[in-house]
Design an enzyme around this catalytic site. Structure first.
Site, PDB file in Angstrom:
ATOM      1  N   VAL A  74       0.868  -1.177   0.000  1.00 26.47           N
ATOM      2  CA  VAL A  74       0.000   0.000   0.000  1.00 26.47           C
ATOM      3  C   VAL A  74       0.901   1.222   0.000  1.00 26.47           C
ATOM      4  CG1 VAL A  74      -2.003  -1.086   1.122  1.00 26.47           C
ATOM      5  CG2 VAL A  74      -0.235   0.001   2.527  1.00 26.47           C
ATOM      6  N   SER A  75       0.321   2.364  -0.344  1.00 23.87           N
ATOM      7  CA  SER A  75       1.133   3.577  -0.493  1.00 23.87           C
ATOM      8  C   SER A  75       1.389   4.315   0.804  1.00 23.87           C
ATOM      9  CB  SER A  75       0.466   4.535  -1.481  1.00 23.87           C
ATOM     10  OG  SER A  75       0.487   3.975  -2.771  1.00 23.87           O
ATOM     11  N   THR A  76       0.409   4.325   1.725  1.00 21.76           N
ATOM     12  CA  THR A  76       0.550   5.151   2.924  1.00 21.76           C
ATOM     13  C   THR A  76       0.226   4.373   4.185  1.00 21.76           C
ATOM     14  OG1 THR A  76      -1.743   5.902   2.864  1.00 21.76           O
ATOM     15  CG2 THR A  76      -0.135   7.222   1.626  1.00 21.76           C
TER      16      THR A  76
ATOM     17  N   GLU B 105      -5.129   6.516  -4.703  1.00 25.29           N
ATOM     18  CA  GLU B 105      -3.728   6.132  -4.563  1.00 25.29           C
ATOM     19  C   GLU B 105      -2.863   6.766  -5.657  1.00 25.29           C
ATOM     20  OE1 GLU B 105      -1.248   2.079  -3.850  1.00 25.29           O
ATOM     21  OE2 GLU B 105      -3.321   2.165  -3.166  1.00 25.29           O
TER      22      GLU B 105
END
Length: 184
Positions: A66-68, A167
């Protein structure tokens, strides 16, 4: 390199009876000369003696990203879904997960995966969506894996459009921030 029983006795102090017992147990298989004399592969003897470390068998790697940090719960659910799939297939597996932007080229988890592939330690890579592996350049990574004989399995072709857009916006902000930092 092939060794005679006498040569093995000289080098490793292993007697004839031990070699024949290993042969009966199926631990080693000698080759026979035209006159019927046994010759053993040096590597086989050294493996039995623990002098050569055997390469681990290729495994299945479940890759999740995931990005964050805010998406940590989604990461856990992603891993759970990948594990359910692997278990349904009866596979032994390893999980590599990370929180990092899909456009970041220096992701530790992805680099770890690629190095394992280069070393021949991976048979299959399972991801949930193509952009979990990389936001851009997915086909390059797929080609890289396939060139090492690794099967890439994508469970779902497309992600929820809203999640993709959110995203992607976060990734674009990360890119702009990175370029701005370089300029200043």
């Amino acid at each position: 390199m092939l060794l005679s029983i006498q040569k093995i006795k000289e080098i490793h102090a292993i007697c004839r009876r031990t070699l024949i017992n290993w042969e009966k147990e199926g631990l080693i298989a000698p080759l026979r000369t035209p006159k019927g004399r046994r010759r053993y592969k040096k590597e086989d003897i050294e493996k039995l003696l623990g002098m050569i470390e055997e390469k681990p068998k290729p495994t299945v790697v479940l890759y999740a990203r995931v990005s964050t940090k805010k998406q940590e719960e989604y990461l856990k659910n992603q891993i759970r879904r990948l594990e359910e799939y692997a278990k349904s297939q009866g596979w032994q597996y390893e999980v590599i997960s990370e929180i990092a932007s899909g456009v970041n080229e220096n992701r530790r988890g992805l680099l770890r995966l690629l190095n394992k592939i280069k070393r021949g330690e991976v048979a299959k890579v399972v991801i949930e969506y193509p952009d979990r592996l990389a936001r851009f350049g997915f086909e390059y990574l797929k080609f890289f894996m396939e060139s090492f004989g690794v099967e890439l399995i994508v469970l779902n072709g497309r992600e929820n459009e809203e999640d993709i857009n959110r995203e992607l916006a976060e990734d674009l902000i990360a890119i702009v921030t990175s370029f701005a930092a370089r300029i200043y």
